[in-house]
Scaffold this active site. Structure first.
Site, PDB file in Angstrom:
ATOM      1  CG  ASP A 148      46.356  46.239  32.534  1.00 17.51           C
ATOM      2  OD1 ASP A 148      45.232  46.643  32.882  1.00 17.51           O
ATOM      3  OD2 ASP A 148      47.038  46.830  31.673  1.00 17.51           O
TER       4      ASP A 148
ATOM      5  CG  ASN B  85      55.796  53.443  28.752  1.00 18.93           C
ATOM      6  OD1 ASN B  85      54.781  53.002  28.217  1.00 18.93           O
ATOM      7  ND2 ASN B  85      56.113  53.172  30.008  1.00 18.93           N
TER       8      ASN B  85
ATOM      9  CG  HIS C 151      52.542  50.583  28.924  1.00 20.85           C
ATOM     10  ND1 HIS C 151      52.568  51.068  30.210  1.00 20.85           N
ATOM     11  CD2 HIS C 151      51.326  50.943  28.445  1.00 20.85           C
ATOM     12  CE1 HIS C 151      51.432  51.679  30.471  1.00 20.85           C
ATOM     13  NE2 HIS C 151      50.663  51.608  29.407  1.00 20.85           N
TER      14      HIS C 151
ATOM     15  CD  GLU D 174      55.154  49.842  32.477  1.00 23.84           C
ATOM     16  OE1 GLU D 174      55.171  50.756  33.289  1.00 23.84           O
ATOM     17  OE2 GLU D 174      54.520  49.915  31.394  1.00 23.84           O
TER      18      GLU D 174
END
Length: 244
Positions: free
Chosen positions: A67, A136, A138, A143
């Site tokens: 990414d 979180n 991810h 996300e």
């Protein structure tokens, strides 16, 4: 999904590096994806050491970046390109020629996603896709709320990612969007490898690996994947039930 727990971060890192080394021994022209961040640093250190000692051959391997923060490149200290360059590519005695990373400054980011998708497809898919996990849940910059069936795509960053992401920069940096391989890539990879360490990850690891499978916790997709290999140190695994 197979979960392995190791005594220390170093033990976990070595195990992850051995997975890569074994893959390269079986298929020298493997297509391998690495993440950036804190988790893979030890793994990359072992791979650099073994490559420079001639124990493994990276010359035929195709490396893919996981990414990138939109608008950044290798000149930005907190970028994924900068991380891979300084922790991996620049430390190898032999220059790698088969490296494909996102151009997060591309004028057409959707076309850039297609470029990456087409490249991976042309090589027959990813042999190893290695990821860390965010606070979180991810994976990459997939996300919370990201559909499980996407290939590479643009991603609006979650507030947790924006907050945690500041640690990679020496000054406060505006982060709004990412570009990332998708969870469909993870599903289709030969090996989907999650590495995680530290007590701070224990809660999200337990929720992801033993909680409800939901797009709100992207890493929960690993529960559905027979190709998933989860490598944890004992601190990251401390809230799991029956982990070994």
């Amino acid at each position: 999904m197979k979960i392995s727990v190791y005594e220390t971060y170093d033990d976990m890192s070595r195990a992850a590096a051995e997975l890569v080394a074994q893959q390269l021994a079986e298929k020298p022209a493997s297509v391998v994806c690495f993440p950036s961040g804190d988790s893979p640093t030890g793994t990359l250190k072992y791979l650099v050491e073994w490559a420079n000692e001639g124990k493994i051959d990276l010359s035929q391997c195709f490396f893919i970046g996981l990414d990138e923060w939109v608008g950044m490149d290798e000149t930005d200290q907190g970028s994924c390109k900068y991380y891979l360059k300084t922790n991996f590519f620049d430390k190898l005695n032999t220059k790698l020629t088969n490296v494909t990373l996102f151009d997060a400054k591309a004028a057409d980011l959707d076309a850039e996603c297609e470029r990456i998708n087409n490249f991976i497809s042309s090589k027959g898919g990813l042999d190893i896709m290695m990821v860390g996990i965010g606070m979180n849940g991810h994976l990459g910059l997939n996300e919370p709320g990201t559909p499980f069936d996407l290939y590479a795509h643009r991603s609006a960053l979650d507030s947790v990612t924006v907050q945690v992401g500041q640690k990679y920069f020496d000054k406060e940096t505006v982060l709004t969007e990412g570009i990332t391989l998708g969870l469909r890539h993870l599903s289709e990879a030969g090996k989907a490898v999650l590495i995680a360490s530290g007590e701070k990850k224990a809660g999200i690891i337990a929720e992801s690996l033993q909680g409800t499978v939901s797009t709100e916790v992207p890493a929960s997709i690993l529960q559905k994947l027979p190709n998933a290999i989860v490598l944890l140190d004992k601190d990251a695994a401390s809230q799991l039930e029956h982990a070994s």
